[in-house]
Design a protein around this motif. Structure first.
Motif, mmCIF file in Angstrom:
data_model
loop_
_atom_site.group_PDB
_atom_site.id
_atom_site.type_symbol
_atom_site.label_atom_id
_atom_site.label_comp_id
_atom_site.label_asym_id
_atom_site.label_seq_id
_atom_site.Cartn_x
_atom_site.Cartn_y
_atom_site.Cartn_z
ATOM 1 N N ALA A 13 0.693 -1.259 -0.155
ATOM 2 C CA ALA A 13 0.036 -0.136 -0.039
ATOM 3 C C ALA A 13 0.832 1.180 0.180
ATOM 4 O O ALA A 13 0.582 2.199 -0.775
ATOM 5 C CB ALA A 13 -0.684 -0.062 1.148
ATOM 6 N N VAL A 14 1.974 1.414 0.713
ATOM 7 C CA VAL A 14 2.872 2.454 0.974
ATOM 8 C C VAL A 14 3.537 2.615 -0.513
ATOM 9 O O VAL A 14 3.519 3.688 -1.049
ATOM 10 C CB VAL A 14 3.790 2.414 1.907
ATOM 11 N N VAL A 15 3.837 1.777 -1.174
ATOM 12 C CA VAL A 15 4.625 1.493 -2.346
ATOM 13 C C VAL A 15 3.721 2.324 -3.444
ATOM 14 O O VAL A 15 3.682 3.226 -4.320
ATOM 15 C CB VAL A 15 5.265 0.356 -2.976
ATOM 16 N N ILE A 16 2.438 1.753 -3.541
ATOM 17 C CA ILE A 16 1.359 2.100 -4.428
ATOM 18 C C ILE A 16 0.958 3.796 -4.191
ATOM 19 O O ILE A 16 1.087 4.452 -5.179
ATOM 20 C CB ILE A 16 0.007 1.283 -4.496
ATOM 21 N N LEU A 17 0.799 3.865 -2.794
ATOM 22 C CA LEU A 17 0.504 5.518 -2.714
ATOM 23 C C LEU A 17 1.696 6.252 -3.093
ATOM 24 O O LEU A 17 1.378 7.403 -3.669
ATOM 25 C CB LEU A 17 0.157 5.607 -1.443
ATOM 26 N N HIS A 18 2.858 5.997 -2.770
ATOM 27 C CA HIS A 18 3.900 6.601 -3.225
ATOM 28 C C HIS A 18 4.029 6.983 -4.742
ATOM 29 O O HIS A 18 4.335 8.215 -5.358
ATOM 30 C CB HIS A 18 5.275 5.726 -2.805
#
Length: 42
Positions: A13-18
């Motif tokens: 989720a953090v990678v996709i949001l980034h």
């Protein structure tokens, strides 16, 4: 196993949001018309 899945999904989720935020910021920066400072026209 539940805790392992939590960290996996959190990281994904953090990678996709980034990536989404970076793409949006790039589109924002490219869409702004650049202002030219021409002091020679005075």
């Amino acid at each position: 196993m539940g805790l392992s899945n939590f960290w996996y999904y959190t990281l994904v989720a953090v990678v996709i949001l980034h990536v989404l935020i970076a793409f949006g910021y790039l589109m924002y920066k490219l869409s702004i018309p650049k202002k030219k400072n021409n002091k020679q026209d005075e």
